[in-house]
Design a protein around this motif. Structure first.
Motif, PDB file in Angstrom:
ATOM      1  N   ASP A 179      22.795  97.194  -9.019  1.00  0.00           N
ATOM      2  CA  ASP A 179      23.478  96.265  -9.915  1.00  0.00           C
ATOM      3  C   ASP A 179      24.933  96.718 -10.049  1.00  0.00           C
ATOM      4  N   PRO A 180      25.901  95.861  -9.728  1.00  0.00           N
ATOM      5  CA  PRO A 180      27.298  96.295  -9.713  1.00  0.00           C
ATOM      6  C   PRO A 180      27.822  96.721 -11.088  1.00  0.00           C
ATOM      7  N   VAL A 181      27.386  96.060 -12.144  1.00  0.00           N
ATOM      8  CA  VAL A 181      27.834  96.442 -13.481  1.00  0.00           C
ATOM      9  C   VAL A 181      27.301  97.825 -13.835  1.00  0.00           C
ATOM     10  N   GLU A 182      26.007  98.039 -13.603  1.00  0.00           N
ATOM     11  CA  GLU A 182      25.412  99.331 -13.932  1.00  0.00           C
ATOM     12  C   GLU A 182      25.976 100.453 -13.062  1.00  0.00           C
ATOM     13  N   ALA A 183      26.271 100.156 -11.805  1.00  0.00           N
ATOM     14  CA  ALA A 183      26.892 101.156 -10.936  1.00  0.00           C
ATOM     15  C   ALA A 183      28.271 101.531 -11.474  1.00  0.00           C
ATOM     16  N   GLY A 184      29.041 100.535 -11.874  1.00  0.00           N
ATOM     17  CA  GLY A 184      30.370 100.804 -12.421  1.00  0.00           C
ATOM     18  C   GLY A 184      30.318 101.593 -13.711  1.00  0.00           C
ATOM     19  N   VAL A 185      29.380 101.241 -14.588  1.00  0.00           N
ATOM     20  CA  VAL A 185      29.219 101.962 -15.851  1.00  0.00           C
ATOM     21  C   VAL A 185      28.820 103.413 -15.572  1.00  0.00           C
ATOM     22  N   ALA A 186      27.904 103.615 -14.645  1.00  0.00           N
ATOM     23  CA  ALA A 186      27.466 104.972 -14.310  1.00  0.00           C
ATOM     24  C   ALA A 186      28.607 105.792 -13.722  1.00  0.00           C
ATOM     25  N   MET A 187      29.454 105.170 -12.920  1.00  0.00           N
ATOM     26  CA  MET A 187      30.601 105.873 -12.355  1.00  0.00           C
ATOM     27  C   MET A 187      31.570 106.301 -13.461  1.00  0.00           C
ATOM     28  N   ALA A 188      31.792 105.430 -14.428  1.00  0.00           N
ATOM     29  CA  ALA A 188      32.682 105.761 -15.543  1.00  0.00           C
ATOM     30  C   ALA A 188      32.107 106.913 -16.371  1.00  0.00           C
ATOM     31  N   ARG A 189      30.814 106.859 -16.622  1.00  0.00           N
ATOM     32  CA  ARG A 189      30.168 107.951 -17.381  1.00  0.00           C
ATOM     33  C   ARG A 189      30.228 109.267 -16.606  1.00  0.00           C
ATOM     34  N   ALA A 190      30.120 109.176 -15.288  1.00  0.00           N
ATOM     35  CA  ALA A 190      30.206 110.383 -14.459  1.00  0.00           C
ATOM     36  C   ALA A 190      31.582 111.032 -14.576  1.00  0.00           C
ATOM     37  N   ALA A 191      32.612 110.224 -14.742  1.00  0.00           N
ATOM     38  CA  ALA A 191      33.958 110.775 -14.931  1.00  0.00           C
ATOM     39  C   ALA A 191      34.025 111.591 -16.220  1.00  0.00           C
ATOM     40  N   LEU A 192      33.409 111.096 -17.276  1.00  0.00           N
ATOM     41  CA  LEU A 192      33.377 111.854 -18.530  1.00  0.00           C
ATOM     42  C   LEU A 192      32.534 113.122 -18.380  1.00  0.00           C
ATOM     43  N   ARG A 193      31.420 113.023 -17.670  1.00  0.00           N
ATOM     44  CA  ARG A 193      30.576 114.197 -17.438  1.00  0.00           C
ATOM     45  C   ARG A 193      31.372 115.270 -16.684  1.00  0.00           C
ATOM     46  N   PHE A 194      32.156 114.846 -15.712  1.00  0.00           N
ATOM     47  CA  PHE A 194      33.021 115.769 -14.982  1.00  0.00           C
ATOM     48  C   PHE A 194      33.987 116.470 -15.944  1.00  0.00           C
ATOM     49  N   GLY A 195      34.594 115.700 -16.849  1.00  0.00           N
ATOM     50  CA  GLY A 195      35.516 116.277 -17.821  1.00  0.00           C
ATOM     51  C   GLY A 195      34.852 117.277 -18.745  1.00  0.00           C
ATOM     52  N   ARG A 196      33.578 117.044 -19.055  1.00  0.00           N
ATOM     53  CA  ARG A 196      32.833 117.979 -19.919  1.00  0.00           C
ATOM     54  C   ARG A 196      32.412 119.231 -19.166  1.00  0.00           C
ATOM     55  N   GLU A 197      31.897 119.031 -17.958  1.00  0.00           N
ATOM     56  CA  GLU A 197      31.341 120.144 -17.200  1.00  0.00           C
ATOM     57  C   GLU A 197      32.407 121.029 -16.572  1.00  0.00           C
ATOM     58  N   LEU A 198      33.517 120.425 -16.152  1.00  0.00           N
ATOM     59  CA  LEU A 198      34.573 121.167 -15.454  1.00  0.00           C
ATOM     60  C   LEU A 198      35.937 120.816 -16.056  1.00  0.00           C
ATOM     61  N   PRO A 199      36.170 121.198 -17.311  1.00  0.00           N
ATOM     62  CA  PRO A 199      37.410 120.792 -17.972  1.00  0.00           C
ATOM     63  C   PRO A 199      38.668 121.300 -17.272  1.00  0.00           C
ATOM     64  N   GLY A 200      38.615 122.478 -16.668  1.00  0.00           N
ATOM     65  CA  GLY A 200      39.779 122.982 -15.949  1.00  0.00           C
ATOM     66  C   GLY A 200      40.125 122.126 -14.753  1.00  0.00           C
ATOM     67  N   ASP A 201      39.105 121.724 -13.994  1.00  0.00           N
ATOM     68  CA  ASP A 201      39.340 120.843 -12.852  1.00  0.00           C
ATOM     69  C   ASP A 201      39.857 119.485 -13.315  1.00  0.00           C
ATOM     70  N   ALA A 202      39.287 118.966 -14.405  1.00  0.00           N
ATOM     71  CA  ALA A 202      39.753 117.680 -14.921  1.00  0.00           C
ATOM     72  C   ALA A 202      41.225 117.756 -15.316  1.00  0.00           C
ATOM     73  N   LYS A 203      41.608 118.820 -15.997  1.00  0.00           N
ATOM     74  CA  LYS A 203      43.015 118.978 -16.404  1.00  0.00           C
ATOM     75  C   LYS A 203      43.926 119.093 -15.189  1.00  0.00           C
ATOM     76  N   LEU A 204      43.470 119.783 -14.159  1.00  0.00           N
ATOM     77  CA  LEU A 204      44.273 119.919 -12.948  1.00  0.00           C
ATOM     78  C   LEU A 204      44.541 118.546 -12.335  1.00  0.00           C
ATOM     79  N   LEU A 205      43.498 117.722 -12.211  1.00  0.00           N
ATOM     80  CA  LEU A 205      43.670 116.394 -11.615  1.00  0.00           C
ATOM     81  C   LEU A 205      44.463 115.452 -12.519  1.00  0.00           C
TER      82      LEU A 205
END
Length: 197
Positions: A78-104
């Motif tokens: 489902d394209p909407v659910e895929a897009g929502v999951a991708m957005a949530r994954a970006a936040l998960r990245f920011g939580r799990e690897l804050p140093g990498d997120a700040k670098l990018l």
């Protein structure tokens, strides 16, 4: 069988990232990275070539870690659910690897490198971005019936720009606020749903 590496690459790249984030790109000299990581200067030159090689590797590692999470989330048909999951994954990245997120979020490759991105770097970046662009095209085509520049821009506002802005705003709040996931999910879902025919 080759002997294991004595100085872990991730430790070296973590040290480079920490120096850059704490004191700016100029602080990450080969000598400073060697001292912070415990790896000899010769090891850094042998493994990465020069300072630009270390910083390029650190930046591309952060991007790969981000994209691995985002692309793994894009599996929903489902394209909407895929897009929502991708957005949530970006936040998960920011939580799990804050140093990498700040670098990018805070530094472009041209900010880090003495010589600027070369052809090899641009090629690696294009190869890394291709699967993400494919997913954006797939979602655009499913929601808008076409995957041209305007349609890609529309889905990118929801899937890329909203999470990027949220991460940028809250990057220095560790951890990220718990309510951010629900708020971002609602906003992304609303925008993507509005594109349905």
């Amino acid at each position: 069988m080759a002997p294991p590496r004595k100085h872990d690459t991730d430790v070296i790249l973590d040290a480079a990232r920490t120096l850059v984030l704490a004191d700016g790109p100029r602080a990450a000299s080969v000598a400073a990275i060697a001292e912070a990581s415990g790896a000899p200067v010769g090891t850094l030159y042998h493994r990465f070539g020069n300072r630009d090689g270390v910083l390029t590797a650190a930046w591309l590692r952060a991007l790969r870690r981000f994209q691995d999470r985002t692309l793994a989330a894009a599996e929903d048909p489902d394209p909407v659910e895929a897009g929502v999951a991708m957005a949530r994954a970006a936040l998960r990245f920011g939580r799990e690897l804050p140093g990498d997120a700040k670098l990018l979020l805070n530094l472009r490759p041209s900010d880090l490198l003495d010589t600027g991105p070369d052809e090899e770097f641009r090629g690696a970046l294009a190869r890394m971005n291709a699967p993400l662009i494919y997913q954006l095209r797939r979602i655009a085509d499913a929601l808008l019936g076409h995957d041209g520049d305007r349609e890609i821009d529309a889905v990118s506002r929801a899937i890329v720009d909203l999470p990027y802005a949220a991460l940028r705003r809250h990057a220095h709040a560790e951890p990220l606020p718990d309510w951010l996931d629900d708020d971002l999910t609602t906003a992304v879902r609303t925008l993507l749903t509005s594109y349905r025919p």
